[in-house]
Design a protein around this motif. Structure first.
Motif, short mmCIF file in Angstrom:
data_model
loop_
_atom_site.label_atom_id
_atom_site.label_comp_id
_atom_site.label_asym_id
_atom_site.label_seq_id
_atom_site.Cartn_x
_atom_site.Cartn_y
_atom_site.Cartn_z
N LEU A 58 22.04 12.07 42.73
CA LEU A 58 20.72 11.69 43.23
C LEU A 58 20.04 10.67 42.33
CD1 LEU A 58 19.49 15.20 44.38
CD2 LEU A 58 20.54 13.39 45.75
N SER A 59 20.30 10.73 41.05
CA SER A 59 19.84 9.68 40.12
C SER A 59 20.90 9.53 39.04
CB SER A 59 18.48 10.02 39.51
OG SER A 59 18.50 11.26 38.84
N LEU A 60 21.12 8.29 38.64
CA LEU A 60 22.29 7.96 37.83
C LEU A 60 21.89 7.37 36.49
CD1 LEU A 60 24.02 6.29 40.84
CD2 LEU A 60 25.16 8.06 39.54
N PHE A 61 22.60 7.77 35.44
CA PHE A 61 22.52 7.13 34.12
C PHE A 61 23.42 5.90 34.16
CE2 PHE A 61 24.55 6.91 29.84
CZ PHE A 61 23.41 6.63 29.09
N PRO A 62 23.00 4.71 33.71
CA PRO A 62 21.78 4.44 32.94
C PRO A 62 20.60 3.94 33.76
CG PRO A 62 23.22 2.55 32.77
CD PRO A 62 23.91 3.54 33.67
N GLU A 63 20.64 4.10 35.11
CA GLU A 63 19.47 3.74 35.91
C GLU A 63 18.25 4.56 35.47
OE1 GLU A 63 19.17 1.47 38.26
OE2 GLU A 63 21.26 0.84 38.45
#
Length: 293
Positions: A273-278
């Motif tokens: 759902l949310s990504l590193f490094p975003e």
């Protein structure tokens, strides 16, 4: 004694959480010893004894991990900006430290990363975190959800998991070229093997981008597929989602036998759902889906 040990570990865990949340701040000995409420004259030895590496090296590795991800996966960011965010006053100093640790210059790593020394370099960081930062789950963390079928574009990774970062890099480049941004095109991983199979050559995972549009391969081996709909046990993991094996083991080993449910004939998969490094690593979110009958 048990209560005292728990209190001590909680204070050390608080330090790692503070570092996670303040990588861009001044993380000197005075600051971190105050977070732990330990004497600054002893804190660095206590930290090293607990985690197996010094405070300075831990912070340096955490910053360098973020920097290397940005180099590999965020080609819109300049090396200078990445160096400054990693705590270096000049790109030259960052380049020297990067080459010393990974055997490549930042620009060379960006063009063609050598992932084997990269993985080895971050072994101490992973080992340090594993001592006190293991996630624990309860049945209340699991929900049963009816999910719709999702059409996806698939890039297969088959072979040694050590080469997976290179496949991820190609996948990101392909989806950018195809204009399938993670904000509008959901990201899935479908695991078709164990995380550590007996033979590394047997490792298998599908990298997927949700889309109902015609697929433009752009020179890559991309195929169309579908993640089937149906009932799923869903477990959300927040923070440091690069290793989801503990969450998967909880679903298989603990939750499933006690639930009375039966697994459906489709592999366990996750949606990122949310990504590193975003987002910072402690804010990354993934949901694991265990398909049920």
């Amino acid at each position: 004694m048990k209560a005292a040990l728990q209190n001590y570990q909680d204070r050390m865990r608080r330090v790692l959480e503070h570092i996670d949340r303040h990588l861009d701040a001044d993380l000197d000995l005075d600051t971190l010893s105050a977070v732990a409420a330990f004497s600054k004259f002893h804190f660095h030895r206590q930290f090293t004894a607990t985690f197996g590496l010094s405070v300075h090296r831990y912070v340096q590795l955490a910053r360098m991990k973020r920097a290397s991800h940005r180099l590999a996966y965020r080609d819109d960011e300049s090396v200078t900006d990445i160096a400054m965010d990693a705590g270096y006053d000049a790109p030259d100093a960052f380049a020297r430290a990067f080459r010393q640790r990974f055997g490549q210059s930042p620009s060379s790593f960006r063009k063609s990363p050598d992932w084997e020394p990269w993985l080895a370099a971050f072994g101490p960081l992973d080992n340090a975190r594993s001592k006190l930062m293991q996630k624990t789950f309860t049945p209340d963390d699991v929900t049963i959800r009816d999910v719709p079928p999702t059409r996806v574009a698939i890039m297969e990774h088959r072979g040694d998991p050590a080469t997976l970062p290179a496949t991820i890099q190609r996948f990101i480049a392909w989806r950018r070229a195809a204009n399938l941004h993670p904000r509008t095109s959901p990201t899935f991983n479908v695991w078709r093997s164990e995380r550590r199979p007996a033979s590394p050559a047997d490792y298998s995972v599908d990298l997927c981008a949700g889309t109902d549009q015609p697929i433009q391969a752009n020179g890559e081996a991309i195929k169309a597929g579908e993640i089937p709909g149906g009932r799923c046990a869903v477990l959300r993991v927040v923070g440091h989602t690069d290793n989801l094996e503990p969450a998967a083991l909880y679903l298989y080993r603990d939750w499933l036998p006690a639930s009375g449910e039966e697994a459906r004939d489709f592999p366990i998969y996750c949606q990122r759902l949310s990504l590193f490094p975003e987002v910072p690593e402690h804010e990354a979110v993934a949901e694991l889906f265990l398909p049920l009958k």
